[in-house]
Design a protein around this motif. Sequence first.
Motif, PDB file in Angstrom:
ATOM      1  N   THR A  96      -3.825  24.801   8.810  1.00 20.29           N
ATOM      2  CA  THR A  96      -3.552  23.848   7.811  1.00 20.29           C
ATOM      3  C   THR A  96      -2.630  24.388   6.719  1.00 20.29           C
ATOM      4  O   THR A  96      -1.579  24.307   6.520  1.00 20.29           O
ATOM      5  N   VAL A 138       1.122  23.966   5.769  1.00 25.98           N
ATOM      6  CA  VAL A 138       1.421  23.125   4.933  1.00 25.98           C
ATOM      7  C   VAL A 138       2.056  23.992   3.786  1.00 25.98           C
ATOM      8  O   VAL A 138       2.923  23.492   3.148  1.00 25.98           O
ATOM      9  N   LEU A 162       5.890  24.805   4.363  1.00 27.47           N
ATOM     10  CA  LEU A 162       6.628  23.744   4.282  1.00 27.47           C
ATOM     11  C   LEU A 162       6.676  23.149   2.824  1.00 27.47           C
ATOM     12  O   LEU A 162       7.781  22.674   2.624  1.00 27.47           O
ATOM     13  N   ALA A 163       5.475  23.305   2.057  1.00 31.92           N
ATOM     14  CA  ALA A 163       5.657  22.714   0.880  1.00 31.92           C
ATOM     15  C   ALA A 163       6.767  23.621  -0.101  1.00 31.92           C
ATOM     16  O   ALA A 163       7.634  23.270  -0.741  1.00 31.92           O
ATOM     17  N   THR A 219      10.131  22.700   0.857  1.00 26.84           N
ATOM     18  CA  THR A 219      10.589  21.359   0.275  1.00 26.84           C
ATOM     19  C   THR A 219      11.045  21.457  -1.017  1.00 26.84           C
ATOM     20  O   THR A 219      11.847  20.665  -1.821  1.00 26.84           O
ATOM     21  N   SER A 264      17.236  15.153   3.821  1.00 28.91           N
ATOM     22  CA  SER A 264      15.675  14.688   3.397  1.00 28.91           C
ATOM     23  C   SER A 264      15.147  13.863   4.306  1.00 28.91           C
ATOM     24  O   SER A 264      13.730  13.990   4.571  1.00 28.91           O
ATOM     25  N   PHE A 273      13.110  16.237   6.603  1.00 26.45           N
ATOM     26  CA  PHE A 273      11.666  16.702   6.029  1.00 26.45           C
ATOM     27  C   PHE A 273      11.011  15.653   5.797  1.00 26.45           C
ATOM     28  O   PHE A 273       9.678  15.858   5.981  1.00 26.45           O
ATOM     29  N   VAL A 274      11.248  14.428   5.575  1.00 24.23           N
ATOM     30  CA  VAL A 274      10.149  13.366   5.633  1.00 24.23           C
ATOM     31  C   VAL A 274       9.739  13.156   7.161  1.00 24.23           C
ATOM     32  O   VAL A 274       8.516  13.053   7.464  1.00 24.23           O
ATOM     33  N   TRP A 291       7.264  16.282   7.714  1.00 23.69           N
ATOM     34  CA  TRP A 291       5.707  16.243   6.999  1.00 23.69           C
ATOM     35  C   TRP A 291       4.994  15.110   7.846  1.00 23.69           C
ATOM     36  O   TRP A 291       3.907  15.354   7.965  1.00 23.69           O
ATOM     37  N   THR A 351       3.872  16.954  10.933  1.00 28.38           N
ATOM     38  CA  THR A 351       2.779  17.759  10.553  1.00 28.38           C
ATOM     39  C   THR A 351       1.362  17.123  10.094  1.00 28.38           C
ATOM     40  O   THR A 351       0.606  17.796  10.477  1.00 28.38           O
ATOM     41  N   ILE A 352       1.424  16.436   9.356  1.00 22.13           N
ATOM     42  CA  ILE A 352       0.369  15.684   9.010  1.00 22.13           C
ATOM     43  C   ILE A 352      -0.490  14.906  10.205  1.00 22.13           C
ATOM     44  O   ILE A 352      -1.751  15.026  10.216  1.00 22.13           O
TER      45      ILE A 352
END
Length: 621
Positions: free
Chosen positions: A373, A377, A380-381, A384, A406, A409-410, A413, A416-417
């Motif tokens: 995780t 994350v 990626l954060a 972003t 954008s 990236f949505v 995310w 990934t989640i």
Amino acid sequence: MSTTTTNDFFKTNVLGHPAGLFVLFFTEMWERFSYYGMRALLVMFLTASITGSHPGWGWPQEHAYALFGSYTALVYLSTMLGGYFADKLIGYRWAVVVGAFLMTLGHASMAIETPFFIYLGLTLLIFGTGFFKPNMTSIISEMYKDKPEKKDGAYTIFYMGVNAGAFFGILLCGYLGEKVGWSIGFGLAGIFMLFGLLQFYFSQRIFGDIGLKPKKADEIALANSDASEINTTVLEEKEVNKNNEDKKVPFTGWQLAVIAICSILGLVWVINDPASKISEGSVNFLSIGGHDLSNIAIITALLLFFGLLAYRLSQYSTITRQKLLAVTFFAALTFCFFVVFEQAPGTLTIFARDYTDRILTGGASLVFLVVNTLIAVVPLAIITWVLFKLFKQTFKNYALANIFLSLSFVIIWIITIWMLTKDFYSAGYLHLSDRTLEALKIDKVTEKLTEIPATWFNVLNSLFIITLAPLFSKWWESKFNPSANAKFGIGMILLGLGMGFIAYGGRNIEPGAASASVGMYWLVFVYLFHTMGELCISPVGLSYVSKLVPGRMIAFMFGVWYLAIAIANKVAGIIGENSTDIANEKGIGTFFMIIMVLAIIVGVVAILLNKPIKKLMHGVK
């Protein structure tokens, strides 16, 4: 003639660099995402059983390695074609657009999974990468031509985009390909390549007139220097040539004919090798009268090439010839490096799939999930956050490009989640209702465990590069900076030691065994040592080409360099083909032990030759 100055680019500033650099950053990130995502899956898909819930093509491993080796070799060879078209015909920017478009079509074709579309997809990817890969860095070079002090930082940022793309491509495409469907993994790579294409296309104006059309040599000179500087440079070059007795050695008709013969024989052999093996001889372009002439063809091509190279080296002045010999030596070491390093998507991934215990339960499962995780994350954060920085500078003028970026990236995310949620649920650490499972398209499980995808281990290379690159950079800048030979030698020894870990871990696997349960920590050590080896060799190799080779010959020697890497990728596939026979006769541990010994020997030889090679370099450091 360029009318856009470096100062114009710095008017839109992001983290101390032009916003245009970050447009290239994200474009390259999605290209590497698509390339490495597909690369991680190809051999797995080809060798997966044709039966079961997740069928592949059921190929023997040697057939898959033959195709993969030819594919990666042709990718590197195609960069010469793409570079030529950009330099002479269409310019850097259109080359990037054409390359990205071809790659998007290539990934879309592979998602169909039929033989015709898989081969079509690979062909499109070869040509697409050839147009795309060499021209991104050319745009950066033009952007920073008046600010050389900023160039190292720019390439460092760009290199982070390369590794971020490779990291997420392997992590997400590999996961979806293995656990959901091969076509999903191949298709996801294409989706993000499309986003990379769209955001680059709709933000092109940010690059001014860079890369719009090829420039003639005199135009480049006038753009970079005034008349007095040009005259001074010409006089200096004449003086250097006089002192060194240097001279130009143009290609004659017979030399061009030899190059053409070598190229044709080499290309036919690279394509014919997997075709003849996969078709079991029914397709063979190098068969005459029932006799297979494949070996004769490739040996002839190599002998002609090395003969021509030796002849041309003999025609230069002593100093130039000796510097070119040093470059040739480093190219040979680079060849040896990639022969071993490119086992990662082939034999090492198959070892992870068939011989590694990838099932975790209890505390081990929780530790992996938390670590996975964080490594997914946190980067990626950070990226972003960089994206928001870019938005502030460019959204007003390049709204459509930013919208596409954008949106990408949505989606990343969301995937990934979803992946992390699925893994925590499968391990029993997250409870979801049947309705939620159905909405998220997650299968209900009864046995609580975590199965690590075989492709996951490939992400360690990018992760270790991001972590260790600053340390190695400090090493190169310190008083302990090794010589060129020492760097190559240390890199090869580290590469060999990496193979030693997996050889030791697999020492008890019986010859012919179809599966085993070797601890996965051995693979972690492999990728750690291989990454350290890469940091010793890959970033410094091309640097020595630019330092040792006369300006008028750089393009030719870069071609030789990439040719060495292309051949290395094919040889890596050939070595992978032999892994099955060695594993059946001696055990898979013996296969990796042989590679370890050979890599260490090459490294020791490189270090021992330090003095004679240093003499050939004539003070270049």
